[in-house]
Design a protein around this motif. Structure first.
Motif, PDB file in Angstrom:
ATOM      1  N   ALA A  34       0.786  -1.236   0.000  1.00 52.60           N
ATOM      2  CA  ALA A  34       0.000   0.000   0.000  1.00 52.60           C
ATOM      3  C   ALA A  34       0.820   1.290   0.000  1.00 52.60           C
ATOM      4  N   TYR A  35       2.108   1.191   0.333  1.00 51.18           N
ATOM      5  CA  TYR A  35       2.857   2.427   0.606  1.00 51.18           C
ATOM      6  C   TYR A  35       3.884   2.722  -0.487  1.00 51.18           C
ATOM      7  N   SER A  36       4.356   3.975  -0.501  1.00 51.22           N
ATOM      8  CA  SER A  36       5.282   4.464  -1.537  1.00 51.22           C
ATOM      9  C   SER A  36       6.384   3.463  -1.874  1.00 51.22           C
ATOM     10  N   ARG A  90      -0.466  -5.748   4.325  1.00 50.66           N
ATOM     11  CA  ARG A  90      -1.506  -4.838   4.789  1.00 50.66           C
ATOM     12  C   ARG A  90      -1.348  -4.547   6.280  1.00 50.66           C
ATOM     13  N   LEU A  91      -1.778  -3.344   6.667  1.00 52.11           N
ATOM     14  CA  LEU A  91      -1.835  -2.939   8.067  1.00 52.11           C
ATOM     15  C   LEU A  91      -3.091  -3.587   8.671  1.00 52.11           C
ATOM     16  N   LEU A  92      -2.937  -4.539   9.576  1.00 46.94           N
ATOM     17  CA  LEU A  92      -4.128  -5.261  10.062  1.00 46.94           C
ATOM     18  C   LEU A  92      -5.028  -4.418  10.955  1.00 46.94           C
ATOM     19  N   PRO A 144       7.287  -3.372  11.932  1.00 48.62           N
ATOM     20  CA  PRO A 144       6.655  -2.214  12.572  1.00 48.62           C
ATOM     21  C   PRO A 144       6.906  -0.897  11.833  1.00 48.62           C
ATOM     22  N   TRP A 145       5.937  -0.005  11.916  1.00 46.75           N
ATOM     23  CA  TRP A 145       6.148   1.395  11.551  1.00 46.75           C
ATOM     24  C   TRP A 145       6.868   2.066  12.710  1.00 46.75           C
ATOM     25  N   PRO A 146       7.580   3.160  12.447  1.00 48.15           N
ATOM     26  CA  PRO A 146       8.107   3.950  13.570  1.00 48.15           C
ATOM     27  C   PRO A 146       6.943   4.505  14.405  1.00 48.15           C
ATOM     28  N   SER A 147       7.249   4.995  15.609  1.00 48.85           N
ATOM     29  CA  SER A 147       6.178   5.412  16.522  1.00 48.85           C
ATOM     30  C   SER A 147       5.375   6.577  15.934  1.00 48.85           C
ATOM     31  N   GLN A 148       4.164   6.658  16.415  1.00 49.77           N
ATOM     32  CA  GLN A 148       3.188   7.593  15.848  1.00 49.77           C
ATOM     33  C   GLN A 148       3.175   8.930  16.590  1.00 49.77           C
ATOM     34  N   GLY A 149       3.256   9.999  15.789  1.00 49.50           N
ATOM     35  CA  GLY A 149       3.211  11.355  16.343  1.00 49.50           C
ATOM     36  C   GLY A 149       2.109  12.170  15.681  1.00 49.50           C
ATOM     37  N   PHE A 167      -9.357  15.475  10.874  1.00 44.44           N
ATOM     38  CA  PHE A 167      -8.257  14.585  11.228  1.00 44.44           C
ATOM     39  C   PHE A 167      -8.272  13.340  10.361  1.00 44.44           C
ATOM     40  N   ARG A 168      -7.177  13.112   9.658  1.00 46.27           N
ATOM     41  CA  ARG A 168      -7.084  11.921   8.803  1.00 46.27           C
ATOM     42  C   ARG A 168      -6.823  10.677   9.677  1.00 46.27           C
ATOM     43  N   SER A 169      -7.705   9.659   9.551  1.00 48.79           N
ATOM     44  CA  SER A 169      -7.525   8.429  10.325  1.00 48.79           C
ATOM     45  C   SER A 169      -7.162   7.286   9.385  1.00 48.79           C
ATOM     46  N   TYR A 170      -6.543   6.225   9.931  1.00 49.48           N
ATOM     47  CA  TYR A 170      -6.225   5.044   9.108  1.00 49.48           C
ATOM     48  C   TYR A 170      -6.682   3.740   9.749  1.00 49.48           C
ATOM     49  N   ASN A 171      -7.241   3.818  10.975  1.00 45.40           N
ATOM     50  CA  ASN A 171      -7.774   2.607  11.621  1.00 45.40           C
ATOM     51  C   ASN A 171      -8.724   3.032  12.746  1.00 45.40           C
ATOM     52  N   GLU A 189      -6.414   6.601   2.959  1.00 40.27           N
ATOM     53  CA  GLU A 189      -5.208   5.780   2.793  1.00 40.27           C
ATOM     54  C   GLU A 189      -3.968   6.672   2.681  1.00 40.27           C
ATOM     55  N   ALA A 190      -2.828   6.158   3.106  1.00 40.21           N
ATOM     56  CA  ALA A 190      -1.586   6.943   3.060  1.00 40.21           C
ATOM     57  C   ALA A 190      -1.302   7.454   1.643  1.00 40.21           C
ATOM     58  N   ALA A 191      -1.612   6.624   0.636  1.00 42.13           N
ATOM     59  CA  ALA A 191      -1.316   7.013  -0.750  1.00 42.13           C
ATOM     60  C   ALA A 191      -2.061   8.291  -1.161  1.00 42.13           C
ATOM     61  N   ILE A 206      -2.342  11.427  12.853  1.00 47.21           N
ATOM     62  CA  ILE A 206      -1.320  10.782  13.667  1.00 47.21           C
ATOM     63  C   ILE A 206      -0.681   9.741  12.755  1.00 47.21           C
ATOM     64  N   SER A 207       0.636   9.765  12.663  1.00 50.57           N
ATOM     65  CA  SER A 207       1.341   8.821  11.804  1.00 50.57           C
ATOM     66  C   SER A 207       2.821   8.899  12.161  1.00 50.57           C
ATOM     67  N   SER A 208       3.638   8.154  11.425  1.00 49.29           N
ATOM     68  CA  SER A 208       5.079   8.182  11.676  1.00 49.29           C
ATOM     69  C   SER A 208       5.717   9.357  10.937  1.00 49.29           C
ATOM     70  N   ALA A 209       6.936   9.702  11.342  1.00 48.48           N
ATOM     71  CA  ALA A 209       7.721  10.679  10.577  1.00 48.48           C
ATOM     72  C   ALA A 209       7.942  10.126   9.175  1.00 48.48           C
ATOM     73  N   SER A 210       8.002   8.793   9.084  1.00 50.52           N
ATOM     74  CA  SER A 210       8.226   8.122   7.818  1.00 50.52           C
ATOM     75  C   SER A 210       7.141   8.461   6.792  1.00 50.52           C
ATOM     76  N   THR A 211       5.895   8.321   7.187  1.00 48.12           N
ATOM     77  CA  THR A 211       4.807   8.607   6.248  1.00 48.12           C
ATOM     78  C   THR A 211       4.741  10.103   5.935  1.00 48.12           C
ATOM     79  N   GLY A 212       5.028  10.947   6.919  1.00 47.49           N
ATOM     80  CA  GLY A 212       5.076  12.388   6.656  1.00 47.49           C
ATOM     81  C   GLY A 212       6.129  12.726   5.609  1.00 47.49           C
ATOM     82  N   LEU A 231       3.311   1.757  17.854  1.00 42.69           N
ATOM     83  CA  LEU A 231       3.987   1.381  16.596  1.00 42.69           C
ATOM     84  C   LEU A 231       3.111   0.344  15.889  1.00 42.69           C
ATOM     85  N   PRO A 232       2.267   0.796  14.966  1.00 44.34           N
ATOM     86  CA  PRO A 232       1.427  -0.177  14.249  1.00 44.34           C
ATOM     87  C   PRO A 232       2.308  -1.010  13.325  1.00 44.34           C
ATOM     88  N   ARG A 233       1.786  -2.132  12.849  1.00 46.69           N
ATOM     89  CA  ARG A 233       2.625  -3.021  12.034  1.00 46.69           C
ATOM     90  C   ARG A 233       1.952  -3.353  10.713  1.00 46.69           C
TER      91      ARG A 233
HETATM   92  N1  PCA Z   1       2.020   5.140   8.297  1.00 39.75           N
HETATM   93  C1  PCA Z   1       0.811   4.510   7.843  1.00 39.75           C
HETATM   94  C2  PCA Z   1       0.350   3.664   8.973  1.00 39.75           C
HETATM   95  C3  PCA Z   1       1.175   4.035  10.139  1.00 39.75           C
HETATM   96  C4  PCA Z   1       2.224   4.916   9.599  1.00 39.75           C
HETATM   97  O1  PCA Z   1       3.183   5.345  10.231  1.00 39.75           O
HETATM   98  C5  PCA Z   1      -0.243   5.510   7.530  1.00 39.75           C
HETATM   99  O2  PCA Z   1      -0.161   6.669   7.956  1.00 39.75           O
HETATM  100  O3  PCA Z   1      -1.221   5.119   6.874  1.00 39.75           O
END
Ligand code: PCA
Length: 327
Positions: A34-36, A90-92, A144-149, A167-171, A189-191, A206-212, A231-233
């Protein structure tokens, strides 16, 4: 961290079998993610696919489709279950409405470090594997994803400052957090988030620095509060009938590649955390901890959400938490 001896043993086992694999009945599996394409989960998936392809001498070729290009994130799990594809990631926690156990990795402030996340995963892997089997899915590995901020487009020092923000939610956990803090959740969705922020459909998440970083959110947002909520997985799963139809050699190779993928994924996630936090700051965002008031208010929501999850998850949920606390 997993023991390297275990990985080495699995690899040796798999390597011994490579000679037995034959490309005579070559099969190709598509693997939606699902992700980049540049995200570390996708990089791990691509390496896993290459490992299986090489390990089976081309008898089973796996082709990764990143960025939700084959199936959107929310559709991937069903596509694997129904055999539209044989494998995918997939993120369960995005499917907690099907089974509350899927949300074990998104309980606020339960496991907030990589080490704790690993411990929690050790406690949950068995029960999760069983739940997935009953859904015609065979679990291979999880990263795992990095921790959520928390991301905003203004300074926020308290929950009162969050009232009315889109607020954008993903679960389920992210939607519930929005509700508790008086924000308006919208599932995206992140995409799709760069566009959602650019057009104002969402103003926060709320998400990781990674997705930002992956989605260049600094083009629309200004603040990242590193609250380290959970840290969601992501989970890589195979259609169970397709898994059962594989010969032992191929299954052994996939298992070996899965152990390596999980190990490599942990490290990549840890490394990507520092890299992406720096990138958010370099691109002009405020990056820092939340103020004491906000952090305390969030902790209180965390306590509420933990109680709610345990009440819904019953004994099966309690067993995961007990096993986690016992280690
Ligand atoms: N990125 C994904 C899930 C958790 C994360 O860090 C997202 O934002 O959809």
């Amino acid at each position: 961290m997993k023991s390297v001896t275990k990985i080495a043993t699995t690899l040796t086992m798999s390597a011994g079998i490579v000679v037995g694999a034959s490309a005579a009945f070559a099969e190709t599996w598509d693997m939606p993610m699902a992700y980049s394409a540049t995200n570390f989960h996708s990089a791990v998936g691509a390496q896993f696919a290459a490992c299986v392809t090489a390990g089976t001498g081309g008898a089973l070729e796996i082709n990764v489709h990143a960025g939700g290009s084959l199936f959107a994130g929310g559709e991937i799990k069903r596509a694997i279950q129904t055999g539209q594809v044989n494998i995918g990631e997939r993120l369960l926690s995005g499917h907690q409405n099907e089974n509350v156990l899927f949300g074990f990795d998104s309980i606020p402030f339960l496991a907030t470090s990589f080490e704790a996340s690993e411990k929690l995963w050790d406690a949950a892997r068995g029960p999760l594997t069983e739940v997935l089997e009953a859904q015609n899915l065979h679990l291979l590995y999880s990263v795992p994803w990095p921790s959520q901020g928390l991301y905003f487009k203004q300074e926020v020092n308290s929950v009162a400052d969050m009232a009315g923000i889109k607020f954008r939610s993903y679960n389920s956990a992210t939607a519930r957090l929005a509700e508790l803090s008086g924000m308006l959740p919208v599932q995206i969705e992140a995409a799709e988030i760069s566009q959602a922020f650019a057009t104002g459909v969402a103003e926060s998440m709320i998400s990781s620095a990674s997705t930002g970083y992956d989605r260049k959110v600094w083009e629309s947002l200004t603040h990242f509060y590193d609250v380290q909520a959970w840290l969601p997985r992501n989970y890589t799963m195979v259609n169970k009938e397709a898994w059962d139809a594989l010969d032992d050699n191929t299954r052994n190779i996939m298992n070996g590649c899965a152990v390596v993928a999980e190990y490599a994924g942990d490290w990549r996630s840890i490394e990507y955390t520092g890299f992406t936090l720096n990138k958010l700051a370099e691109n002009g965002m405020f990056v820092g901890p939340a103020g004491e008031q906000l952090q305390n208010e969030l902790k209180a929501f965390g306590a509420t959400m933990t109680e709610e999850w345990l009440a819904n998850a019953g004994e099966a949920g309690q067993a995961i938490i007990d096993a986690y606390n016992a280690n």
